[in-house]
Write a protein that holds these residues in place. Structure first.
Motif, PDB file in Angstrom:
ATOM      1  N   ASN A 193      -0.491   2.065  -5.628  1.00 47.46           N
ATOM      2  CA  ASN A 193       0.269   3.188  -5.063  1.00 47.46           C
ATOM      3  C   ASN A 193       0.389   2.998  -6.973  1.00 47.46           C
ATOM      4  O   ASN A 193       0.453   2.901  -7.246  1.00 47.46           O
ATOM      5  N   SER A 194       0.956   4.853  -6.615  1.00 46.82           N
ATOM      6  CA  SER A 194       1.208   5.476  -7.983  1.00 46.82           C
ATOM      7  C   SER A 194       2.527   6.238  -8.178  1.00 46.82           C
ATOM      8  O   SER A 194       2.490   7.134  -6.937  1.00 46.82           O
ATOM      9  N   ASP A 195       3.825   6.455  -8.984  1.00 50.93           N
ATOM     10  CA  ASP A 195       4.544   7.564  -9.096  1.00 50.93           C
ATOM     11  C   ASP A 195       4.418   8.632  -9.708  1.00 50.93           C
ATOM     12  O   ASP A 195       3.570   8.651 -10.694  1.00 50.93           O
ATOM     13  N   ILE A 196       4.376   9.300  -9.021  1.00 52.38           N
ATOM     14  CA  ILE A 196       4.118  10.721  -8.833  1.00 52.38           C
ATOM     15  C   ILE A 196       4.580  12.183  -8.590  1.00 52.38           C
ATOM     16  O   ILE A 196       5.873  11.835  -8.738  1.00 52.38           O
TER      17      ILE A 196
ATOM     18  N   GLN B 161      11.977 -23.814 -13.894  1.00 48.87           N
ATOM     19  CA  GLN B 161      11.060 -24.481 -12.912  1.00 48.87           C
ATOM     20  C   GLN B 161      10.390 -22.940 -12.658  1.00 48.87           C
ATOM     21  O   GLN B 161      10.096 -21.922 -12.585  1.00 48.87           O
ATOM     22  N   VAL B 162       8.608 -23.223 -12.506  1.00 45.63           N
ATOM     23  CA  VAL B 162       7.681 -22.628 -12.353  1.00 45.63           C
ATOM     24  C   VAL B 162       7.351 -21.828 -10.876  1.00 45.63           C
ATOM     25  O   VAL B 162       7.406 -22.900  -9.573  1.00 45.63           O
ATOM     26  N   VAL B 163       8.061 -20.774 -10.535  1.00 46.19           N
ATOM     27  CA  VAL B 163       7.279 -19.963  -9.151  1.00 46.19           C
ATOM     28  C   VAL B 163       5.828 -18.801  -9.636  1.00 46.19           C
ATOM     29  O   VAL B 163       6.217 -18.453 -10.471  1.00 46.19           O
ATOM     30  N   THR B 164       5.902 -18.811  -8.473  1.00 41.51           N
ATOM     31  CA  THR B 164       4.805 -17.642  -8.195  1.00 41.51           C
ATOM     32  C   THR B 164       5.237 -17.146  -7.090  1.00 41.51           C
ATOM     33  O   THR B 164       5.745 -17.373  -5.567  1.00 41.51           O
ATOM     34  N   TRP B 165       5.305 -15.502  -7.339  1.00 43.93           N
ATOM     35  CA  TRP B 165       5.833 -14.672  -6.102  1.00 43.93           C
ATOM     36  C   TRP B 165       4.482 -14.168  -5.756  1.00 43.93           C
ATOM     37  O   TRP B 165       3.325 -13.252  -7.154  1.00 43.93           O
ATOM     38  N   LYS B 166       4.000 -13.720  -4.862  1.00 50.22           N
ATOM     39  CA  LYS B 166       2.678 -13.040  -4.070  1.00 50.22           C
ATOM     40  C   LYS B 166       3.076 -11.474  -3.642  1.00 50.22           C
ATOM     41  O   LYS B 166       4.709 -11.179  -4.718  1.00 50.22           O
ATOM     42  N   VAL B 167       1.820 -10.707  -4.100  1.00 48.10           N
ATOM     43  CA  VAL B 167       2.331  -9.224  -4.514  1.00 48.10           C
ATOM     44  C   VAL B 167       1.634  -9.039  -3.861  1.00 48.10           C
ATOM     45  O   VAL B 167       0.596  -8.409  -2.847  1.00 48.10           O
ATOM     46  N   ASP B 168       2.651  -7.885  -2.651  1.00 45.51           N
ATOM     47  CA  ASP B 168       2.281  -6.499  -1.331  1.00 45.51           C
ATOM     48  C   ASP B 168       0.950  -5.275  -2.669  1.00 45.51           C
ATOM     49  O   ASP B 168       0.414  -4.581  -1.566  1.00 45.51           O
ATOM     50  N   THR B 169       1.523  -4.626  -3.256  1.00 43.23           N
ATOM     51  CA  THR B 169       1.250  -3.263  -3.818  1.00 43.23           C
ATOM     52  C   THR B 169       0.896  -3.198  -5.081  1.00 43.23           C
ATOM     53  O   THR B 169       2.068  -3.774  -6.061  1.00 43.23           O
ATOM     54  N   LEU B 170       0.164  -2.910  -5.916  1.00 46.89           N
ATOM     55  CA  LEU B 170      -0.342  -2.585  -7.021  1.00 46.89           C
ATOM     56  C   LEU B 170       0.517  -1.278  -7.518  1.00 46.89           C
ATOM     57  O   LEU B 170      -0.337  -0.469  -7.305  1.00 46.89           O
ATOM     58  N   CYS B 171       0.485  -1.058  -8.430  1.00 43.20           N
ATOM     59  CA  CYS B 171       1.511   0.556  -8.473  1.00 43.20           C
ATOM     60  C   CYS B 171       0.262   0.198 -10.696  1.00 43.20           C
ATOM     61  O   CYS B 171       0.446   0.147 -11.831  1.00 43.20           O
ATOM     62  N   VAL B 172       0.379   2.109 -10.848  1.00 44.30           N
ATOM     63  CA  VAL B 172      -0.403   2.676 -11.773  1.00 44.30           C
ATOM     64  C   VAL B 172       0.195   3.744 -11.803  1.00 44.30           C
ATOM     65  O   VAL B 172       0.897   5.196 -11.118  1.00 44.30           O
ATOM     66  N   HIS B 173       0.749   3.686 -12.912  1.00 45.85           N
ATOM     67  CA  HIS B 173       1.565   4.883 -13.782  1.00 45.85           C
ATOM     68  C   HIS B 173       1.145   6.535 -13.858  1.00 45.85           C
ATOM     69  O   HIS B 173       0.525   6.327 -14.519  1.00 45.85           O
ATOM     70  N   GLY B 174       1.231   6.864 -12.739  1.00 49.66           N
ATOM     71  CA  GLY B 174       1.130   8.437 -12.845  1.00 49.66           C
ATOM     72  C   GLY B 174       0.767   9.141 -14.511  1.00 49.66           C
ATOM     73  O   GLY B 174       0.376  10.390 -14.663  1.00 49.66           O
ATOM     74  N   ASP B 175       2.232   9.072 -14.782  1.00 47.84           N
ATOM     75  CA  ASP B 175       2.402   9.685 -16.145  1.00 47.84           C
ATOM     76  C   ASP B 175       1.749   9.193 -17.731  1.00 47.84           C
ATOM     77  O   ASP B 175       1.859   9.605 -18.829  1.00 47.84           O
TER      78      ASP B 175
END
Length: 242
Positions: free
Chosen positions: A5-8, A210-224
């Motif tokens: 995704n991107s912030d645009i 505590q060490v935790v791991t969070w899954k990721v559903d979407t990756l962001c590229v900053h549009g600016d």
């Protein structure tokens, strides 16, 4: 392949910002500014139309009412005020979506609102309530492992956990402040490598010892970002087959 995704749509008036049309070739979802931190009605209309042409998922990108600070300055609105401001902005972009025959798929807060809601349960709940009141079918996007993601889950909303290949993280999984050195990953190739790692491994953090791991559903590229288009292109290529 994982969503990108991107912030645009963050230009306004006579002030351009980012190459929205170019980056659309490499993303799946567009988070469109709603006129508070950036954007204006003309830009919103144009960006929705472009996103439709590129078959992108369209989301509202509400922020604090802080045009001068680009929504990156913290504010102290009450939860009720925050809920109203977020709902107002969702409705504004949804109007342009409806007029152009497309659906509003998700909501992702911007800047300081996003980061404050990531760590403040009351603020996170206010944002989630605004989304819930607008539509229970809309996805709430928030920082992986954050209060905002939990607030959405608590209301039974669909939630996407987000990560940022072009940003540095602290040990606890929060984003490093833009005021600190090294907060931004400015090399597109490095950001692409980060994105692959995030997609494969998620975010590893230390929370209350505590060490935790969070899954990721979407990756962001900053549009600016000055290198946003190149970052998105390399990230797209690197993620093929992941």
């Amino acid at each position: 392949m994982i969503d990108i995704n991107s912030d645009i749509g963050e230009a306004f008036g006579a002030y351009p910002l980012g190459d929205d049309e170019a980056i659309m070739a490499y993303i799946d979802s567009a988070n469109i500014a709603c006129g508070m931190h950036a954007g204006d009605p003309i830009v919103m209309e144009c960006t929705v139309r472009l996103a439709k042409e590129h078959n992108l998922r369209i989301g509202a990108h509400p922020g604090w009412p802080d045009l001068q600070g680009f929504g990156r300055r913290e504010m102290a609105l009450s939860p009720d005020e925050t809920e109203a401001y977020v709902l107002y902005q969702i409705g504004a972009l949804a109007g342009f979506c409806r007029a152009n025959g497309v659906e509003l798929i998700h909501v992702k807060p911007h800047g300081a609102l996003y980061n404050q809601a990531a760590r403040n349960p009351a603020l996170a709940a206010a944002v989630a309530r605004a989304v819930n009141r607008f539509s229970r079918q809309v996805i709430l996007v928030g920082l992986a492992g954050s209060c905002l993601v939990q607030a959405g889950l608590d209301l039974g909303l669909s939630v996407w956990s987000e990560a940022f290949p072009d940003r540095a993280y602290e040990e606890d999984g929060s984003l490093r402040s833009r005021k600190l050195p090294g907060a931004l990953v400015e090399d597109p190739a490095e950001a692409a490598v980060n994105g692959v790692n995030l997609a494969k491994e998620g975010i590893c953090a230390v929370v209350e010892g505590q060490v935790v791991t969070w899954k990721v559903d979407t990756l962001c590229v900053h549009g600016d970002s000055p290198h946003a288009v190149e970052t998105a292109r390399l990230l797209r290529e690197a993620l093929i087959g992941v």
